[in-house]
Enzyme design. Structure first.
Site, mmCIF file in Angstrom:
data_model
loop_
_atom_site.group_PDB
_atom_site.id
_atom_site.type_symbol
_atom_site.label_atom_id
_atom_site.label_comp_id
_atom_site.label_asym_id
_atom_site.label_seq_id
_atom_site.Cartn_x
_atom_site.Cartn_y
_atom_site.Cartn_z
ATOM 1 N N HIS A 556 1.327 -1.617 -0.388
ATOM 2 C CA HIS A 556 -0.027 0.026 -0.582
ATOM 3 C C HIS A 556 0.905 1.453 0.043
ATOM 4 O O HIS A 556 0.157 2.195 -0.308
ATOM 5 C CB HIS A 556 -1.148 0.013 1.375
ATOM 6 C CG HIS A 556 -2.060 0.316 0.580
ATOM 7 N ND1 HIS A 556 -2.020 1.910 -0.350
ATOM 8 C CD2 HIS A 556 -3.157 0.937 1.411
ATOM 9 C CE1 HIS A 556 -3.327 1.953 -0.323
ATOM 10 N NE2 HIS A 556 -4.590 1.521 1.128
ATOM 11 N N ASP A 560 -1.774 2.263 -4.844
ATOM 12 C CA ASP A 560 -3.179 2.647 -3.928
ATOM 13 C C ASP A 560 -4.260 2.332 -4.412
ATOM 14 O O ASP A 560 -4.347 0.555 -5.260
ATOM 15 C CB ASP A 560 -3.534 3.471 -4.590
ATOM 16 C CG ASP A 560 -3.064 5.080 -3.748
ATOM 17 O OD1 ASP A 560 -1.887 4.834 -2.573
ATOM 18 O OD2 ASP A 560 -2.236 5.703 -4.570
#
Length: 584
Positions: A556, A560
């Site tokens: 992450h 995204d």
């Protein structure tokens, strides 16, 4: 000029013979020390044999395809000096020269590093040790004229290559007080990529074992001390500590295990049963890392019988398992270890006690890798449902055509691999390595696809290189090749490293959904689940379709949630319309 006979060395793993694959020299060739002579193959690996001396080849023994027993003559040389033929024994004055000239037979494997010549000794303080057949004959010829001398020889952990500074000691195959022969298996050590068997460079008695299973040993550090005939290679024996005490099912060894004055009959405790150490003892699953000794023929027969060799008592030297041991094991109806504390005659017998298993070797490496990935990478997991009915129809059609043309059978992985390759064209940053310490993201143009595979030794990730340049058949062949090499232990170091994105599949055990762990330092991993028929609604109608969930995880910090969803949706579209996989 003298005659030197190079004999087939013990290539480890309990191998009693090896197949000659091909020669790299011919009669009349002049070779240098360490020059490659021949390729041989065991049931686990192809190995290159190098010359221990410089000289002229006078004879080659064997043709490609012939099985040669360990210790048989392989190449004869004409060398400077007396060589190691019978003439050495008749001329005591050249024994020292022959001992200096003779080196341990060195092996460089295509999938494991060379370990036979790795012991580091002080050349100025190390008299030549007796290791060749001719050297032994020479010593025997002098035994009547000079009394035997006993010295101490320290075998040090050799350099296992690839810049490795240390290795983990997995298990010992000898004990203090054991008399060992040259080339006998001593121990197994493990680097971050391979488990390697170490064999003895000398014949003698084990005086001390330096280290315990699970301990990291530096390259060049002492591993085994021997009492040998002659001066050895050290002035005095290394200091030792008290021998460990056996308790329960495990043995906790100190950093150094002491030498025992006399080899006495000891007992090992396993539960409530006690067995003399001198008797053949069946290896059990509670002895992690121990590889049973057996010839390739015995291993093959055991596989055909469905037997696990770690449970078969061996009656041969050093516990080697013979064909008769397999027969006896089958006769008694044994197939594996009995349940702890359970009576074979009672279904509801109470179980007592616990079993403690040290996590060492490859299993510990896997644990460290998984912990590092979860600790350093904030995972985001995304799951999507995919209709693979059209893909399964195409796959069945291609496999039916492939039967007549000899093409490999296609499973689902080559199509998923292609979908990943195509989807990465729009989002190349997902095909990257992230160095979080340096803050650098390295994006790769080539797609080196990791294939997470379960092997007898644990989880490994062999790599299909340049997946972007392969058609489905080539991809299927390469996946099968590297996965098979990982499972049988013959995978090379470069075949187990360098992946840029990974597929993890449990096949028919794929379940409904899972949360795959990213293969650090990659930033994405894709995990297909099992295919099953489900009732779904299409155009207002309830129909049965072949459905599969696709589980995926992303780093992450780099990817995204929106980008992860776009990537998976692109894969979904390609798999649901498989013709588009090869368009454009």
């Amino acid at each position: 000029m003298g005659r030197y006979v190079f004999k087939l060395p013990d290539v480890g793993e309990g191998t009693a013979e090896a197949e000659l694959v091909g020669w790299h020299v011919k009669v009349g060739d002049r070779v240098e020390e360490d020059q490659i002579l021949a390729d041989i193959m065991t049931d686990k690996a192809t190995v290159e044999l190098t010359s221990p001396v410089s000289g002229v080849v006078t004879a080659l023994h064997g043709e490609p395809g012939v099985m040669s027993p360990v210790g048989s003559a392989l190449v004869e040389f004409e060398v400077e000096g007396a060589g190691n033929s019978e003439s050495v024994a008749q001329n005591p004055s050249v024994i020292a020269q022959a001992g200096d000239a003779h080196r341990e037979d060195r092996i460089r494997s295509s999938d494991t590093p060379s370990l036979r010549d790795g012991e580091e000794t002080d050349a100025s303080a190390s008299p030549p040790h007796v290791s060749g057949e001719g050297d032994r004959e020479a010593v025997e010829g002098l035994s009547a004229a000079a009394p035997a001398q006993t010295g101490n020889y320290v075998f040090k952990l050799p350099d296992v290559g690839e810049g490795t500074a240390e290795a983990e000691l997995v298990t010992w195959h000898v004990a203090v007080g054991d008399a060992v022969e040259e080339d006998q298996l001593l121990a197994e050590v493990m680097t971050d990529k391979a488990t390697v068997e170490l064999t003895s460079p000398v014949a003698g008695t084990v005086a001390a074992l330096h280290g315990a299973a699970g301990q990291q040993v530096p390259v060049g550090g002492p591993l085994v001390s021997f009492d040998v005939e002659g001066a050895g290679n050290v002035v005095a024996p290394a200091p030792v500590l008290a021998a460990p005490k056996a308790t329960g099912n495990s043995v906790t060894a100190p950093a150094t295990i002491s030498k025992t004055p006399t080899k006495t009959s000891t007992t090992l405790e396993t539960g409530s049963a006690k067995t003399p150490a001198s008797a053949p003892v069946a290896r059990t699953a509670q002895t992690p890392g121990v590889r049973p000794l057996a010839s390739p023929a015995v291993r093959k027969r055991a596989r055909e019988l469905g037997l696990e060799l770690q449970f078969v008592p061996g009656s041969g030297p050093a516990g080697r398992i013979e064909h008769g041991d397999l027969d006896a094991f089958v006769t008694h109806g044994a197939r594996g270890p009995s349940e702890h504390g359970a009576s074979p005659t009672s279904t509801y017998a109470r179980a007592e006690g616990t079993t403690e298993t040290r996590i060492i070797g490859l299993r510990r490496k896997i644990a460290e890798k998984m912990a590092e990935s979860v600790r350093r990478i904030p995972h985001i997991t995304y799951v999507e449902e995919i209709d693979v009915t059209a893909l399964e129809d195409l796959r069945a059609h291609l496999n039916a055509q492939g039967k007549s043309s000899g093409k490999p059978k296609l499973n689902l992985l080559p199509f998923i691999a292609r979908a990943i390759v195509v989807a990465l064209r729009d989002q190349p940053a997902i095909n990257s390595h992230y160095d979080d310490e340096a803050g650098v993201l390295t994006t790769h143009a080539a797609v080196h696809l990791g294939i997470a595979a379960q092997t007898p030794n644990g989880l490994m990730v062999p790599v299909v290189r340049h997946a972007e340049a392969r058609d489905p058949y080539d991809t299927a062949l390469e996946i099968a090749r590297v996965s098979g090499a990982a499972k049988d232990g013959s995978a090379k170091r470069e075949e187990l490293s360098g992946s840029t994105i990974t597929i993890t599949s449990l096949g028919t055990l794929g379940g409904v959904v899972h949360t795959p762990i990213i293969n650090h330092p990659e930033v994405a991993i894709i995990g297909p689940n099992k295919i099953e028929e489900r009732v779904v609604v299409r155009n207002g109608q309830m129909v049965v379709r072949k459905m599969m969930n696709l589980s995926s995880s992303f780093d992450h910090r780099i990817v995204d949630g929106h980008d992860a969803a776009v990537f998976v949706q692109r894969i979904k579209g390609l798999l649901e319309h498989p013709a588009t996989l090869w368009m454009g």
